[in-house]
Design a protein around this motif. Sequence first.
Motif, mmCIF file in Angstrom:
data_model
loop_
_atom_site.group_PDB
_atom_site.id
_atom_site.type_symbol
_atom_site.label_atom_id
_atom_site.label_comp_id
_atom_site.label_asym_id
_atom_site.label_seq_id
_atom_site.Cartn_x
_atom_site.Cartn_y
_atom_site.Cartn_z
ATOM 1 N N ILE A 107 0.849 -1.192 0.000
ATOM 2 C CA ILE A 107 0.000 0.000 0.000
ATOM 3 C C ILE A 107 0.884 1.242 0.000
ATOM 4 N N GLU A 150 -3.070 0.453 -3.965
ATOM 5 C CA GLU A 150 -2.802 -0.890 -3.466
ATOM 6 C C GLU A 150 -2.287 -1.744 -4.614
ATOM 7 N N CYS A 196 -4.094 10.396 -1.658
ATOM 8 C CA CYS A 196 -4.304 9.245 -2.553
ATOM 9 C C CYS A 196 -3.679 7.990 -1.963
ATOM 10 N N VAL A 197 -4.364 6.868 -2.148
ATOM 11 C CA VAL A 197 -3.872 5.568 -1.687
ATOM 12 C C VAL A 197 -3.932 4.594 -2.859
ATOM 13 N N GLN A 226 0.645 5.408 0.176
ATOM 14 C CA GLN A 226 -0.228 6.537 0.484
ATOM 15 C C GLN A 226 0.570 7.822 0.334
ATOM 16 N N CYS A 227 0.038 8.742 -0.450
ATOM 17 C CA CYS A 227 0.690 10.030 -0.646
ATOM 18 C C CYS A 227 0.364 10.930 0.551
#
Length: 82
Positions: free
Chosen positions: A28, A56, A53-54, A30-31
Amino acid sequence: MNTIKPSSISLEYNEFKTLSTEGTGKLILQCLGGSGWITAKDDPNDYIVYEGCVLEFPENQPAILLQGLSSKLEIEVRRVEC
């Protein structure tokens, strides 16, 4: 579900980094700040990420390339084992 301790990546504008994808569990990203471009081997999509934003990626993701598009891109990287 078990989350492995996260790590972070910082990139300056137009700086590139190849992310090691070794390990078990879903990856994952994440920004946490800034903006960047992310592409993954064998994934037909490219991603532009902004704060919040994420993304996966599956456990078997072979390689990921990141590029900073702003003065400072901050990405948190963690693995989740199911």
